[in-house]
Scaffold this active site. Sequence first.
Site, PDB file in Angstrom:
ATOM      1  CE  LYS A 110      -5.760  -2.908 -10.955  1.00  0.00           C
ATOM      2  NZ  LYS A 110      -4.434  -2.793 -10.180  1.00  0.00           N
ATOM      3  CB  THR A 111      -0.941   0.319 -13.210  1.00  0.00           C
ATOM      4  OG1 THR A 111      -1.159  -1.073 -12.441  1.00  0.00           O
ATOM      5  CG2 THR A 111       0.767   0.406 -12.402  1.00  0.00           C
ATOM      6  CG  ASP A 140      -4.045  -1.579  -6.948  1.00  0.00           C
ATOM      7  OD1 ASP A 140      -5.050  -0.952  -7.688  1.00  0.00           O
ATOM      8  OD2 ASP A 140      -2.976  -2.042  -7.830  1.00  0.00           O
ATOM      9  CD  GLU A 141      -6.383  -5.182  -8.776  1.00  0.00           C
ATOM     10  OE1 GLU A 141      -7.798  -4.944  -8.158  1.00  0.00           O
ATOM     11  OE2 GLU A 141      -5.612  -5.444  -9.301  1.00  0.00           O
ATOM     12  CD  GLN A 167     -11.524  -6.732 -12.798  1.00  0.00           C
ATOM     13  OE1 GLN A 167     -10.259  -7.733 -12.508  1.00  0.00           O
ATOM     14  NE2 GLN A 167     -10.867  -5.306 -13.503  1.00  0.00           N
ATOM     15  NE  ARG A 225      -8.674 -11.412 -15.897  1.00  0.00           N
ATOM     16  CZ  ARG A 225      -8.357  -9.916 -15.880  1.00  0.00           C
ATOM     17  NH1 ARG A 225      -6.814  -9.387 -15.796  1.00  0.00           N
ATOM     18  NH2 ARG A 225      -8.899  -9.678 -15.488  1.00  0.00           N
TER      19      ARG A 225
END
Length: 664
Positions: free
Chosen positions: A28-29, A218-219, A249, A598
Amino acid sequence: MQLNPAQARAVAYLDGPLLVLAGAGSGKTRVIIRKIRHLLREGWAPETVFAVTFTNRAAREMRERLKEEAGEAAQAVSISTFHRLGLRILRENPRGCGRRSGFSILDGGDVDSLLRALLRQQLGDAAEPSLLKEEARLATSLISRWKNEDLTPEAALAQARSSGERASAALYEAYEARLAASNAVDFDDLILLPARLLRGDPSWRATWQARVRYLLVDEYQDTNGAQYQLLRALVGSAGALTVVGDDDQSIYAWRGARPENLRDLAADFPTLEVVKLEENYRSRQTILRAANALIAHNEHLFEKRLWSQRGVGDPLRVVSVEDEDAEAERIAAEIAADRVARKGAWGDYAVIYRSNHQVRRLELCLQALRIPYRISGGGSFFDKSEVRDALAYFRLVLNLADDMAFLRIVNVPRRQLGASALAALTRVAAASDSALLPTVHEHQAVALGNAYPRFARFKAQIQEARDGLRRDPPAAVLRSLLEAVDYEGYLRSQEKEDRSRAAARWQSIELLLSAIDRRTGDGDAPEDVLRSLMLDDGNDSEPSDSEVQLLTLHAAKGLEFPHVWLMGMEEGLLPHRNSLEESALAEERRLAYVGLTRAGDTLAMTVARKRRQRGSVLESAPSRFLEEIPDEFLRWEGLEAPSEAEQAVKAERGVNALRALLDG
């Protein structure tokens, strides 16, 4: 790195509002950075492109990566946290938000102290400290929630459903009045006040909408109600907006995050385009299949399934151990052996857990094997008492009405200004509707009695520093003030038995002064330097390759490791015993999903058959979340995969254990 088709579509789409549903490890970044670069190449002026995220670390990473991608043009793009963007809006028009220039920002400790002081006024000086602590804790949580939902004290009182909520709503009104009188804001106000300003003032809304020609968030799943109102006000009806998030998330409901903002976005922007990023670049396929199966038990507005080209990988290990001692020994020993076998780095390994208390025995085992480790989410540099003292001096110099800063340092070092002297000052201030330090004046000398000369001397020191800011840099002024009050001598008197401890605490002051000096550039107002410091969280360092990482599930979000141990996959731990209602259970499942995703190459989960809880040894049951993962993805060690009958018995034992915990 070349974009995959879904990433490329998300980058190129500029025809309206866009939701990028970005699964864990899906890049995503990279999409956000490439989209900013695409906007610049398409003619957007850099200063009109804004990106917001939630942590300083994420903002810093974005800035660094954008500079690599876009060069010097990246310098003019605004990349910040929500709070820093809100501060920028508030700083430009404090009066529109009910404040004056030079306002202070209260940290969590200040808020707690203020609420306890207000409660003491309501309940009387005889109130038990334990009662004040508990009532302040409840009020802090409720007031923050109400602010995140954009509720005024009046609206909060109207919605209150219990006597405790009604008492907190009344406290909320007094708290807001004290903030305004002290020319101060808390962290929630940095979002709420700008959102209200833009919503209620068409002129300022037009000004900011002209500045923010394109907004990237973002997020997005972590936004609360006030943050959503702020971004809506910034983009207006034009909808020049890309939000990137993953409802799977969303793990911050306790601080106001609303995954339903995804649904509101679709309702408020009918032309919303949705792009799903489902290819995962982090994990083996078996890990992702297990995670997909787990999270499928939650309701979704948009369905997605992660997949990977990294190969199948090993099954997820479920390691059954006798108790928490055996658990810690097993994890430490296996990490040590596995690192040797793989010839890897300590930083390839992470141990993740639901609650901080779970890690204590593991630390001892790691120390015994001389394994270096780092616990993330520990105390911040800015939580140190000496740093908070120095910042309180700085705050009071800049804002004489900052009562919380005044109360923190009026007797640090000791000035023989005890409770009776402060009570007298408080009465005089209340009578004149003034903040505490400005009340210290020669015409109040009689009312303040013998304490007046000491108050006056303290005020003179603050005023001298305030005058010094007209000619000297802030760090030099603060250093002179701390020397004038002999703060270093105070530290030595506090640490009489350990001179090295006193020296270390003064070194923290030196680090703070250096940070102030670094942040002070040409034309930077001292108030802006202080606010920049107040918005630092002090815990933004990246994980080290030379240390095993120990961290909570909340702290692990956004990070990745080749090899992960997930401690305590048991009923009462994950899901937590306080989160067994359906809505809370969905968030606990998302926490488990974050833990699973993770891991890149291997994932092991521990289940203890017994655990110590509040002085008792209780039998444990495997987490219900393990039942939601198909057996084909799991390999049980220490016991065979339980049959349905055994699961029923264990579930009954788990219920009995939970009852025992709650009864205790």
